[in-house]
Design an enzyme around this catalytic site. Structure first.
Site, PDB file in Angstrom:
ATOM      1  N   SER A 172       0.838  -1.213   0.000  1.00  0.00           N
ATOM      2  CA  SER A 172       0.000   0.000   0.000  1.00  0.00           C
ATOM      3  C   SER A 172       0.870   1.258   0.000  1.00  0.00           C
ATOM      4  O   SER A 172       0.530   2.242  -0.666  1.00  0.00           O
ATOM      5  CB  SER A 172      -0.967  -0.004   1.183  1.00  0.00           C
ATOM      6  OG  SER A 172      -0.305  -0.359   2.351  1.00  0.00           O
ATOM      7  N   ASP A 224      16.330 -10.377   1.545  1.00  0.00           N
ATOM      8  CA  ASP A 224      16.315 -10.036   2.963  1.00  0.00           C
ATOM      9  C   ASP A 224      16.955  -8.646   3.081  1.00  0.00           C
ATOM     10  O   ASP A 224      18.130  -8.464   2.776  1.00  0.00           O
ATOM     11  CB  ASP A 224      17.132 -11.089   3.728  1.00  0.00           C
ATOM     12  CG  ASP A 224      17.241 -10.776   5.209  1.00  0.00           C
ATOM     13  OD1 ASP A 224      16.941  -9.632   5.610  1.00  0.00           O
ATOM     14  OD2 ASP A 224      17.639 -11.678   5.958  1.00  0.00           O
ATOM     15  N   ASP A 247       9.677   0.500   6.387  1.00  0.00           N
ATOM     16  CA  ASP A 247       8.444   0.246   7.150  1.00  0.00           C
ATOM     17  C   ASP A 247       8.546  -1.190   7.648  1.00  0.00           C
ATOM     18  O   ASP A 247       7.961  -2.109   7.085  1.00  0.00           O
ATOM     19  CB  ASP A 247       7.249   0.424   6.200  1.00  0.00           C
ATOM     20  CG  ASP A 247       5.914   0.245   6.894  1.00  0.00           C
ATOM     21  OD1 ASP A 247       5.747   0.773   8.004  1.00  0.00           O
ATOM     22  OD2 ASP A 247       5.031  -0.422   6.322  1.00  0.00           O
ATOM     23  N   CYS A 300       4.082  -0.048  13.030  1.00  0.00           N
ATOM     24  CA  CYS A 300       2.743   0.158  13.590  1.00  0.00           C
ATOM     25  C   CYS A 300       2.747  -0.402  15.004  1.00  0.00           C
ATOM     26  O   CYS A 300       1.807  -1.041  15.444  1.00  0.00           O
ATOM     27  CB  CYS A 300       1.653  -0.431  12.716  1.00  0.00           C
ATOM     28  SG  CYS A 300       1.807  -2.166  12.422  1.00  0.00           S
TER      29      CYS A 300
HETATM   30  C1  LIG Z   1       4.748  -4.163   8.021  1.00  0.00           C
HETATM   31  S1  LIG Z   1       4.870  -5.150   6.688  1.00  0.00           S
HETATM   32  C2  LIG Z   1       5.120  -3.963   5.419  1.00  0.00           C
HETATM   33  C3  LIG Z   1       3.877  -3.286   4.988  1.00  0.00           C
HETATM   34  C4  LIG Z   1       4.076  -2.503   3.714  1.00  0.00           C
HETATM   35  N1  LIG Z   1       5.102  -1.503   3.852  1.00  0.00           N
HETATM   36  C5  LIG Z   1       2.802  -1.830   3.258  1.00  0.00           C
HETATM   37  O1  LIG Z   1       2.606  -0.677   3.522  1.00  0.00           O
HETATM   38  O2  LIG Z   1       1.995  -2.497   2.594  1.00  0.00           O
HETATM   39  C6  LIG Z   1       6.439  -5.821   6.893  1.00  0.00           C
HETATM   40  C7  LIG Z   1       6.953  -6.621   5.727  1.00  0.00           C
HETATM   41  O3  LIG Z   1       8.321  -6.912   5.998  1.00  0.00           O
HETATM   42  C8  LIG Z   1       8.621  -8.129   5.371  1.00  0.00           C
HETATM   43  N2  LIG Z   1       9.885  -8.613   5.966  1.00  0.00           N
HETATM   44  C9  LIG Z   1      10.079  -9.344   7.073  1.00  0.00           C
HETATM   45  N3  LIG Z   1      11.384  -9.544   7.266  1.00  0.00           N
HETATM   46  C10 LIG Z   1      12.027  -8.919   6.261  1.00  0.00           C
HETATM   47  C11 LIG Z   1      13.386  -8.764   5.897  1.00  0.00           C
HETATM   48  N4  LIG Z   1      14.358  -9.308   6.620  1.00  0.00           N
HETATM   49  N5  LIG Z   1      13.679  -8.078   4.781  1.00  0.00           N
HETATM   50  C12 LIG Z   1      12.686  -7.538   4.013  1.00  0.00           C
HETATM   51  N6  LIG Z   1      11.400  -7.660   4.317  1.00  0.00           N
HETATM   52  C13 LIG Z   1      11.075  -8.331   5.421  1.00  0.00           C
HETATM   53  C14 LIG Z   1       7.418  -8.975   5.663  1.00  0.00           C
HETATM   54  O4  LIG Z   1       7.357 -10.054   4.743  1.00  0.00           O
HETATM   55  C15 LIG Z   1       6.294  -7.965   5.513  1.00  0.00           C
HETATM   56  O5  LIG Z   1       5.765  -8.023   4.221  1.00  0.00           O
END
Ligand SMILES: C[S@@+](CC[C@H](N)C(=O)[O-])C[C@H]1O[C@@H](n2cnc3c(N)ncnc32)[C@H](O)[C@@H]1O
EC number: 2.1.1.203
Length: 716
Positions: A172, A224, A247, A300
């Site tokens: 989003s 990652d 985020d 959040c």
């Molecule tokens: C809070 S959500 C992000 C929401 C997104 N920014 C939005 O507004 O739609 C966090 C995201 O971080 C990803 N995530 C978790 N560990 C991660 C990592 N080591 N590197 C990159 N992404 C990661 C998760 O798969 C998840 O999709």
């Protein structure tokens, strides 16, 4: 479970949800958690006088918020139409009926309460609901939490910027970044790299964001973020970004109003388990930030361990080369609470420690030194008060934390032989790169100048020479000529050429030409609606102006038949000399112009756009769409009902195998962060298979000889 983490296989979480829903139906969920109250009372984040309002707010359901995506040219007309058609008809004197209110800090976003029962019993709310769903499908409206809209707004994205969204799925905020970049042009010079570690969530992002708002400036990668490989710019130097959105994955304790399962599960452990990864991702984000660039760090979660403690560690590590920005003058209508420099560290059992030295050996792993507040001297330098929280009760939203950082110098500048300072060194990630999983994507192959495919296309559509044909690509391993052609801007082209072997690229490019096989025309490629906005200014043939009335007729079809007989249309004369095949139809009413891809045969004309898009065109040309909306809504319901039945059947069949997963899942805690990077290969593959079949569905039938052989009208 932390926000953004999916348990292995995703099955448990789905079953948990199903169970939870069952529970909620039987019992009132107990919106209480003693540890949560104690924890936040001690943190002193909520002023004493506001405590009751805070608690009350957390226990109340979150209003629905939605944003009108601003990168379609008719934003003002769209908002005006929405207000007249829906908002002005809503009678607020009735129980549970509310007119959506503009968000104080974003004109194009609205917030309202729409309880299901009210939507069911009030036709106008029902119509508004259908409208939001239909327009959401084609990317004109985005359902997004009000507070989640804040981070991109503070990044001040310009059309030429290099932007990376480090944890992007489901996308989003990526959509907002793209929208800002495309504010003045359908084909800007900048790039938005959307990254997520979870392979299946990358596909979710493609489906939920890019399919709805295709952008030539966006590329999706699957890495990652804490160990993101060094990427190269067009000159082969290290690629630095002007804007970085970080985020991060978090415990999500700002989302209690929406994710009610958190009431049962929340402990301070949720934040403790993620702090290290959050620091890792944010540190890598700052390493790849250009000097003078901006990075937003957001969660959040209201937990200082995931918020200020992460910032403090960044400011410590970057040793004066990175600063927190004072953004108190930005979004002046947004009520916020300044970040704090003192907080408490507690373990999952609420045991409190005032310094790292007090932490017993057995807890030295879950509780890290960097979780503790800064020293007095550090606090004076760090200015953590420049970060801020949005508290749920302040403006009836979710809870959120945001900080804006800028880089004043590289931490490890590299000096060249002649003494000039070169750009900086971004070291390869310290940690070993994790083995990423998922579907093996086909390479992105750019069209050669002399490619016969483009010669045919140029002649047929009269594409003028200013069109950057070198930015067309296909996705294929071999020299298979029969493929869809996608368009990217030059920045994405350079990115792909330099980096497709360095990072795992999942998606890039807007579909511009689909392959079609008919004997009736000289060109084997039809125009695709996704890319029309970009190519339209270069088309010198096959664009036909028609009246809004005729556009309305064609969009509606002839008594349900999408092939509208040409003999019934005035514009038949205008179409007369054109060879059968792909055309652009264009109609204008007032300051709204709508251009759509269509197919003309000897006898009929049919639109080549989705049903939702057809409704949008009719609506924007000021015709009533209630009947079309209702028809679409009832089809949606039938589809959902069928989906429910199919899922129930599948669940029954799987229940035995799910049982066996229970013990494994019970051992999962915040380690899930690591697991989230693995994604589910099968899920990703399924997704891909689905994409492929959608592509096939769209493709016109081979070598048609009759009118019937025209491309099938897409039904998404
Ligand atoms: C809070 S959500 C992000 C929401 C997104 N920014 C939005 O507004 O739609 C966090 C995201 O971080 C990803 N995530 C978790 N560990 C991660 C990592 N080591 N590197 C990159 N992404 C990661 C998760 O798969 C998840 O999709």
């Amino acid at each position: 479970m932390p926000r953004g983490i999916r348990r292995k296989g995703g099955k448990c979480s789905k079953r948990d949800n199903a169970d939870d829903k069952k529970d909620y139906a039987l019992y009132e969920i107990n919106k209480d958690n003693a540890k949560l109250w104690e924890y936040y009372k001690k943190q002193g984040i909520i002023p004493e006088a506001e405590w009751d309002a805070f608690v009350e707010s957390l226990k109340t359901e979150l209003p629905t918020a939605f944003r009108i995506q601003g990168c379609h040219r008719e934003l003002d007309a769209f908002v005006a139409m929405m207000k007249t058609r829906f908002f002005s008809q809503i009678d607020e004197t009735e129980k549970d009926v509310h007119v959506p209110k503009q968000l104080p800090w974003l004109d194009s976003a609205f917030q309202t309460k729409m309880p299901r029962a009210a939507v069911r019993s009030h036709p106008i709310l029902n119509q508004l609901h259908n409208f939001l769903v239909t327009e959401g499908e084609i990317g004109n409206v985005s359902r997004q939490e009000a507070v989640s809209m804040i981070p991109p707004l503070l990044l001040d994205v310009q059309p030429h910027h290099k932007v990376i969204d480090m944890c992007a799925a489901p996308g989003s905020k990526t959509m907002q970044l793209i929208e800002m970049m495309h504010a003045d042009s359908d084909n800007p010079d900048g790039i938005v790299v959307a990254n997520d570690a979870d392979n299946s969530r990358c596909y979710l992002l493609v489906r939920q964001a890019l399919k709805r708002m295709p952008a030539p400036s966006c590329v999706v990668i699957n890495e990652d973020a804490s160990v993101l490989p060094v990427m190269k710019d067009s000159s082969g130097n290290t690629l630095f970004f002007d804007r970085v959105l970080c985020d991060v994955i978090c415990s999500g304790d700002g989302t209690f109003r929406k994710n009610i399962e958190l009431w049962k599960s929340w402990t301070p452990q949720a934040g403790l388990g993620l702090h290290r990864l959050q620091v890792g991702i944010a540190r890598r984000s700052l390493e790849i930030l250009a000097v003078g660039g901006l990075m937003v760090y957001s969660t959040c979660s209201l937990n200082p361990i995931e918020d200020e403690a992460v910032l403090a560690e960044l400011l410590r590590h970057f040793d004066g080369t990175v600063e927190l920005m004072d953004v108190s003058d930005k979004l002046p209508e947004l009520k916020r609470s300044p970040g704090i420099s003192e907080w408490k560290v507690m373990d999952r059992d609420m045991l409190e420690f005032s310094s790292y030295d007090e932490v017993p050996g057995r807890l030295k792993r879950p509780i890290q030194k960097t979780m503790f507040p800064p020293t007095k001297e550090e606090a004076e330098k760090f200015h953590l008060e420049r970060s801020f929280r949005v508290l749920p009760h302040a403006q009836d939203t979710g809870g959120f934390f945001v900080a804006v950082l800028t880089k004043t110098a590289h931490l490890h500048p590299k000096t060249s032989a002649n003494g000039d300072e070169e750009t900086a060194v971004v070291k390869p990630p310290a940690a070993k790169k994790r083995r990423m999983q998922g579907y093996q994507e086909d390479p992105f192959v750019f069209l050669a100048k002399e490619d016969e495919r483009f010669k045919d296309i140029t002649n047929y559509y009269g594409i003028n020479s200013a069109f950057p044909a070198e930015n067309l690509l296909s996705r294929t391993k071999e020299s298979d000529q029969k493929r869809t052609l996608y368009f990217v801007n030059s920045a994405v082209r350079n990115f792909l050429q330099q980096n497709q072997d360095r990072v795992k690229v999942i998606n890039a490019g807007v579909k511009m030409f689909g392959r079609t096989e008919t004997k009736f025309n000289d060109c084997k490629f039809r125009l695709a609606q996704d890319g029309l906005k970009i190519i339209l200014p270069y088309l010198e043939k096959r664009v036909v102006e028609i009246s809004p009335d005729e556009m309305n007729k064609i969009m509606r079809g002839d008594g349900g038949n999408p092939y509208y007989p040409r003999e019934k249309l005035q514009c038949d004369k205008a179409l007369g000399d054109l060879q059968s095949g792909s055309v652009v139809l264009r109609a204008t009413r007032g300051n709204v112009t709508k251009s759509i891809c269509a197919w003309i045969g000897q006898m009929s004309v049919s639109p080549y756009i989705s049903k939702e898009e057809r409704i949008h065109v009719v609506r924007m040309l000021a015709f009533d769409t209630t009947d079309l909306e209702e028809e679409m809504s009832s089809k949606r319901k039938q589809k959902a009902e069928k989906g429910r039945k199919d899922r129930a059947k599948a669940q029954e069949a799987n229940s035995a195998s799910e049982e066996s997963q229970d013990s494994q899942e019970a051992t999962e805690d915040s380690q899930g962060a690591t697991e989230s990077t693995n994604g589910s290969e099968a899920e990703a593959k399924n997704e891909e298979v689905k994409e492929a079949s959608e592509e096939e569905k769209e493709a016109p039938k081979e070598d048609a000889v009759t009118e019937k052989s025209q491309p099938e009208v897409m039904e998404h």
